[in-house]
Scaffold this motif. Structure first.
Motif, PDB file in Angstrom:
ATOM      1  N   VAL A 135      12.387 -44.366 -36.378  1.00  0.00           N
ATOM      2  CA  VAL A 135      13.831 -44.872 -36.362  1.00  0.00           C
ATOM      3  C   VAL A 135      13.388 -44.277 -37.865  1.00  0.00           C
ATOM      4  N   ILE A 136      14.578 -43.454 -38.425  1.00  0.00           N
ATOM      5  CA  ILE A 136      14.938 -42.631 -39.550  1.00  0.00           C
ATOM      6  C   ILE A 136      15.987 -42.285 -39.591  1.00  0.00           C
ATOM      7  N   ASP A 137      16.668 -42.802 -41.782  1.00  0.00           N
ATOM      8  CA  ASP A 137      18.325 -43.035 -42.099  1.00  0.00           C
ATOM      9  C   ASP A 137      18.161 -41.579 -43.232  1.00  0.00           C
ATOM     10  N   GLY A 138      18.841 -40.670 -43.184  1.00  0.00           N
ATOM     11  CA  GLY A 138      19.445 -39.327 -43.596  1.00  0.00           C
ATOM     12  C   GLY A 138      20.686 -39.660 -44.537  1.00  0.00           C
ATOM     13  N   THR A 139      20.157 -39.119 -45.935  1.00  0.00           N
ATOM     14  CA  THR A 139      21.933 -38.945 -46.803  1.00  0.00           C
ATOM     15  C   THR A 139      21.389 -37.500 -47.343  1.00  0.00           C
ATOM     16  N   LEU A 140      22.686 -36.747 -47.481  1.00  0.00           N
ATOM     17  CA  LEU A 140      22.970 -35.828 -48.247  1.00  0.00           C
ATOM     18  C   LEU A 140      23.594 -36.357 -49.386  1.00  0.00           C
ATOM     19  N   ILE A 141      23.176 -35.910 -50.930  1.00  0.00           N
ATOM     20  CA  ILE A 141      24.161 -36.181 -51.604  1.00  0.00           C
ATOM     21  C   ILE A 141      24.518 -34.711 -52.883  1.00  0.00           C
ATOM     22  N   GLY A 142      25.477 -34.587 -53.142  1.00  0.00           N
ATOM     23  CA  GLY A 142      25.962 -33.725 -53.792  1.00  0.00           C
ATOM     24  C   GLY A 142      25.661 -33.583 -55.256  1.00  0.00           C
ATOM     25  N   ARG A 143      24.870 -32.530 -56.109  1.00  0.00           N
ATOM     26  CA  ARG A 143      23.551 -32.779 -56.773  1.00  0.00           C
ATOM     27  C   ARG A 143      24.370 -32.545 -58.030  1.00  0.00           C
ATOM     28  N   GLU A 144      25.535 -32.096 -57.932  1.00  0.00           N
ATOM     29  CA  GLU A 144      26.712 -31.786 -58.880  1.00  0.00           C
ATOM     30  C   GLU A 144      27.219 -33.237 -59.142  1.00  0.00           C
ATOM     31  N   SER A 145      28.122 -33.342 -57.916  1.00  0.00           N
ATOM     32  CA  SER A 145      29.558 -34.451 -57.946  1.00  0.00           C
ATOM     33  C   SER A 145      28.792 -35.836 -58.123  1.00  0.00           C
ATOM     34  N   GLY A 146      27.546 -35.702 -57.326  1.00  0.00           N
ATOM     35  CA  GLY A 146      27.207 -37.232 -56.444  1.00  0.00           C
ATOM     36  C   GLY A 146      27.750 -38.029 -55.518  1.00  0.00           C
ATOM     37  N   GLU A 147      27.931 -37.017 -55.109  1.00  0.00           N
ATOM     38  CA  GLU A 147      28.837 -37.928 -54.043  1.00  0.00           C
ATOM     39  C   GLU A 147      28.017 -37.491 -52.638  1.00  0.00           C
ATOM     40  N   ARG A 148      28.341 -39.294 -51.678  1.00  0.00           N
ATOM     41  CA  ARG A 148      27.635 -38.575 -50.210  1.00  0.00           C
ATOM     42  C   ARG A 148      28.091 -37.695 -50.161  1.00  0.00           C
ATOM     43  N   ILE A 149      27.575 -36.418 -49.041  1.00  0.00           N
ATOM     44  CA  ILE A 149      27.854 -35.467 -48.066  1.00  0.00           C
ATOM     45  C   ILE A 149      28.302 -35.621 -46.703  1.00  0.00           C
ATOM     46  N   ALA A 150      26.875 -36.737 -46.347  1.00  0.00           N
ATOM     47  CA  ALA A 150      27.197 -37.049 -44.620  1.00  0.00           C
ATOM     48  C   ALA A 150      26.269 -37.684 -44.913  1.00  0.00           C
ATOM     49  N   THR A 151      25.577 -39.072 -43.864  1.00  0.00           N
ATOM     50  CA  THR A 151      24.696 -39.941 -43.408  1.00  0.00           C
ATOM     51  C   THR A 151      24.369 -39.516 -42.133  1.00  0.00           C
ATOM     52  N   ALA A 152      22.772 -39.522 -41.914  1.00  0.00           N
ATOM     53  CA  ALA A 152      22.706 -39.863 -40.396  1.00  0.00           C
ATOM     54  C   ALA A 152      21.685 -40.317 -39.846  1.00  0.00           C
ATOM     55  N   GLN A 153      21.372 -41.935 -39.024  1.00  0.00           N
ATOM     56  CA  GLN A 153      20.019 -41.689 -38.267  1.00  0.00           C
ATOM     57  C   GLN A 153      19.746 -40.839 -37.265  1.00  0.00           C
ATOM     58  N   GLY A 154      18.587 -41.302 -37.398  1.00  0.00           N
ATOM     59  CA  GLY A 154      17.339 -40.407 -35.795  1.00  0.00           C
ATOM     60  C   GLY A 154      16.155 -41.099 -34.774  1.00  0.00           C
ATOM     61  N   VAL A 155      16.789 -40.905 -34.521  1.00  0.00           N
ATOM     62  CA  VAL A 155      15.040 -41.611 -33.309  1.00  0.00           C
ATOM     63  C   VAL A 155      14.284 -40.534 -32.965  1.00  0.00           C
ATOM     64  N   TRP A 156      12.239 -40.706 -33.698  1.00  0.00           N
ATOM     65  CA  TRP A 156      11.509 -39.581 -32.849  1.00  0.00           C
ATOM     66  C   TRP A 156      10.671 -39.650 -32.304  1.00  0.00           C
ATOM     67  N   ARG A 157      10.495 -39.513 -31.001  1.00  0.00           N
ATOM     68  CA  ARG A 157       9.235 -39.844 -30.794  1.00  0.00           C
ATOM     69  C   ARG A 157       7.817 -39.562 -31.594  1.00  0.00           C
ATOM     70  N   VAL A 158       7.024 -40.723 -31.903  1.00  0.00           N
ATOM     71  CA  VAL A 158       5.721 -40.569 -31.713  1.00  0.00           C
ATOM     72  C   VAL A 158       4.512 -41.051 -31.190  1.00  0.00           C
ATOM     73  N   TYR A 159       3.751 -40.717 -31.558  1.00  0.00           N
ATOM     74  CA  TYR A 159       2.018 -41.145 -30.602  1.00  0.00           C
ATOM     75  C   TYR A 159       1.655 -41.817 -31.885  1.00  0.00           C
ATOM     76  N   ARG A 160       1.118 -43.035 -31.529  1.00  0.00           N
ATOM     77  CA  ARG A 160       0.194 -43.749 -32.422  1.00  0.00           C
ATOM     78  C   ARG A 160      -1.021 -43.647 -31.424  1.00  0.00           C
ATOM     79  N   GLU A 161      -2.080 -44.195 -32.316  1.00  0.00           N
ATOM     80  CA  GLU A 161      -3.030 -45.321 -31.674  1.00  0.00           C
ATOM     81  C   GLU A 161      -3.621 -46.249 -31.619  1.00  0.00           C
ATOM     82  N   ARG A 162      -3.521 -47.125 -31.194  1.00  0.00           N
ATOM     83  CA  ARG A 162      -3.483 -48.274 -30.852  1.00  0.00           C
ATOM     84  C   ARG A 162      -4.922 -48.447 -31.251  1.00  0.00           C
ATOM     85  N   GLU A 163      -4.835 -50.126 -31.949  1.00  0.00           N
ATOM     86  CA  GLU A 163      -5.586 -50.844 -33.568  1.00  0.00           C
ATOM     87  C   GLU A 163      -6.356 -50.982 -31.940  1.00  0.00           C
TER      88      GLU A 163
END
Length: 159
Positions: free
Chosen positions: A131-159
């Motif tokens: 699960v990953i959060d994302g944010t876009l911020i205006g470089r000049e204004s400092g305003e938050r433009i958009a936010t997001a949350q996503g889910v990605w498939r991962v493949y982990r080797e078991r310990e």
């Protein structure tokens, strides 16, 4: 495996390994035609967070809405920074390979006609999803433009 294939024919995404992860992500961005067209560059990676710079480009504006950057472009930038966050984190741990985006929820907070800072932050890495959060911020204004949350498939080797 990090070459895009698996024995079970599941697609694996690019996963940089070793040192210089930011440099490797920027090389990947330059070689990826769509990301290169966006002009996105990775500024930093630290503790599960990627920061990218994205210049304003008039060709991406939405004339039907008075000229700000088209929402689809903003969504693509969020997907990119969040995916790069997964790539960097997986590359750093050395036992995880990245898969495709499973879901991506986006909130557009305001229109933008300026260069952007894109931030991706790992929330949680499990055995099969991240699960990953994302944010876009205006470089000049400092305003938050958009936010997001996503889910990605991962493949982990078991310990």
């Amino acid at each position: 495996m990090t070459d895009g294939s698996r024995d079970d024919e599941t697609t694996i995404g690019y996963t940089p390994r070793g040192s210089n992860i930011v440099e490797k992500l920027n090389e990947y961005a330059r070689d990826h035609k769509f990301i290169a067209e966006l002009g996105a560059t990775v500024d930093s990676y630290e503790d599960g967070t990627v920061r990218m710079s994205v210049p304003y480009n008039e060709k991406f504006k939405n004339p039907g809405m008075g000229g700000p950057v088209h929402g689809g472009v903003l969504l693509s930038v969020l997907d990119t920074v969040m995916g790069f966050t997964l790539m960097a984190t997986a590359g750093e741990d050395g036992r995880t390979s990245t898969g495709p985006t499973i879901s991506l929820t986006t909130n557009f907070l305001t229109a933008s006609s300026e260069p952007l800072e894109a931030v991706g932050e790992l929330v949680r890495m499990g055995q099969s999803t991240a699960v990953i959060d994302g944010t876009l911020i205006g470089r000049e204004s400092g305003e938050r433009i958009a936010t997001a949350q996503g889910v990605w498939r991962v493949y982990r080797e078991r310990e």
